[in-house]
Design a protein around this motif. Structure first.
Motif, PDB file in Angstrom:
ATOM      1  N   CYS A 101     -30.178   8.022   1.340  1.00 32.91           N
ATOM      2  CA  CYS A 101     -29.994   6.574   1.503  1.00 32.91           C
ATOM      3  C   CYS A 101     -28.489   6.276   1.450  1.00 32.91           C
ATOM      4  N   ARG A 125     -27.791  10.586   8.382  1.00 34.04           N
ATOM      5  CA  ARG A 125     -27.653   9.207   7.915  1.00 34.04           C
ATOM      6  C   ARG A 125     -27.078   9.219   6.500  1.00 34.04           C
ATOM      7  N   LYS A 130     -23.454  -0.168   0.978  1.00 32.68           N
ATOM      8  CA  LYS A 130     -24.896  -0.375   0.876  1.00 32.68           C
ATOM      9  C   LYS A 130     -25.243  -1.855   0.740  1.00 32.68           C
ATOM     10  N   HIS A 271     -38.236   3.084   4.748  1.00 27.69           N
ATOM     11  CA  HIS A 271     -38.150   1.723   4.212  1.00 27.69           C
ATOM     12  C   HIS A 271     -39.441   0.950   4.441  1.00 27.69           C
ATOM     13  N   GLU A 297     -35.244   8.992   5.148  1.00 25.09           N
ATOM     14  CA  GLU A 297     -34.444   9.304   3.955  1.00 25.09           C
ATOM     15  C   GLU A 297     -34.952  10.619   3.367  1.00 25.09           C
ATOM     16  N   ASP A 308     -33.149   3.977  -3.628  1.00 28.28           N
ATOM     17  CA  ASP A 308     -34.336   4.293  -2.818  1.00 28.28           C
ATOM     18  C   ASP A 308     -34.904   5.698  -3.072  1.00 28.28           C
ATOM     19  N   GLN A 311     -38.667   6.686  -2.166  1.00 29.23           N
ATOM     20  CA  GLN A 311     -39.118   6.894  -0.790  1.00 29.23           C
ATOM     21  C   GLN A 311     -38.480   8.117  -0.134  1.00 29.23           C
TER      22      GLN A 311
END
Ligand code: PEP
Ligand code: MN
Length: 356
Positions: A101, A125, A130, A271, A297, A308, A311
């Motif tokens: 993330c 990524r 953020k 997400h 992610e 995050d 996830q």
């Protein structure tokens, strides 16, 4: 173009409408027996639909006719293919974006980059800036994070997508990133979209979590209208009443977008899901609906993640997602773009040292 007008228009409202249509170069014909239906015949430019919708006399545009907005797929027109490093999105090419993330320290980020690349990701990524819901949450490592990304990009030889939150950050982000990310919370940040329209690097535009598909496409239109044609749309889940999943992945929206725009569409199952256990299923659903890629992610140790963590999927799970992607893409004759094998690549050139 076919428009519906208000009933019982006052003379001055009607005159304003006719003057605008004439200014835009259209001849107006009213449909017989239907005084509210006006057919406009003329040039059809991308900006005309919005100009006419702004006119008080117009209830709505029933058929845009030749007035194609830039994002719109003209009948039978092919996909726009957007290339990022080794990746390509659209036109039968599916690409995988993966990574944390938020950017981690250099060693960890480099490790993740190498691992996801080896498993099929062509783009890394990682957010340096953020967008968080609370000003007190971790806000990203900022410029230091960009430096980490620059090093990882060089050493792992992988393209990088990272977010710009503010038009004032675009220059610094653009020095490092191969693709700009616009996050869900910023989908309607028009100064940012306009600035990205002036750039010559692709933009990954995430759908606002309460944005209609029309609003999403008009956000893309801001970038396209600035002259940057390389926009990849990302469906990342929309808000619902049910907290069981973080958001609701709008797979119907993905299929709808593929029909209505020539721009590539990818899915962010992370997400949308909010939980690692659901990511693989949503990734499959997105690809089955026609997505041109995924952004996931991924982290080798999700419990240590800054943001995050719930996830983030592990590396083995990402391998499974990549295998699913290859199988699903093959079902409709598409291919997942693979990173070149390390040993097949030319060694990186070291800049010549100045003599003396
Ligand atoms: C992200 O990609 O880490 C992110 C913040 O996503 P979104 O903007 O979709 O919430
Ligand atoms: Mn995130």
């Amino acid at each position: 173009m076919l428009l519906r007008l208000r009933r019982n228009l006052a003379e001055d409202e009607r005159a304003t409408f006719l003057a605008l249509a004439a200014e835009l170069g259209y001849a107006v014909r009213f449909v017989e027996g239907e005084p509210e239906l006006a057919r406009l015949e003329g040039p059809g430019r991308p900006e005309h639909r919005s100009r006419l919708e702004d006119c008080h006399a117009v209830v709505g545009v029933l058929d845009g006719g030749q007035a194609h907005e830039l994002h719109q797929r003209a009948p039978g027109a092919p996909d726009r293919v957007v290339r990022v490093g080794e990746g390509a999105f659209g036109g039968g090419s599916v690409s995988l974006i993966a990574g944390p993330c938020a950017v981690e320290d250099a060693e960890r980020t480099l490790q993740i980059a190498r691992e996801v690349r080896a498993r099929g990701a062509t783009v890394l990524r990682g957010g340096a800036f953020k967008p968080r819901s609370s000003p007190y949450s971790f806000q990203g490592s900022g410029r230091a994070g960009l430096e980490v990304l620059a090093r990882v990009r060089r050493e792992a030889r992988i393209a990088v997508v990272t977010e710009a939150l503010d038009p004032r950050e675009v220059e610094a982000v653009g020095e490092v990133a191969d693709m700009f990310q616009v996050g869900s919370r910023n989908m309607a940040n028009q100064p940012l979209l306009r600035e990205l329209g002036l750039q010559r690097k692709p933009v990954l535009l995430k759908r606002g979590f309460a944005a209609t598909l029309r609003e999403f496409l008009l956000a893309a239109e801001f970038v396209l209208a600035g002259g940057n044609e390389d926009v990849v749309l990302c469906e990342r889940g929309i808000r619902s009443f049910d907290p069981s999943t973080r958001n609701v992945l709008d797979v119907g929206g993905v299929a709808w977008l593929k029909l209505h725009t020539h721009l590539p569409v990818i899915v962010d199952p992370s997400h949308a899901a909010g939980h690692a256990d659901l990511v693989r299923a949503l990734a499959r659903a997105g690809l089955a609906a026609g997505a041109d890629g995924l952004i996931c992610e991924v982290h080798p140790s999700p419990s240590e993640v800054h943001s995050d963590g719930e996830q983030a999927i592990g590396l083995e799970d990402f391998s499974a997602v990549a295998a699913d992607a290859r199988a699903l893409a093959a079902l409709d004759g598409r291919t997942v773009v693979q990173p070149a094998r390390e040993d097949a690549r030319e060694p990186e050139r070291v800049p010549a040292r100045p003599v003396g």
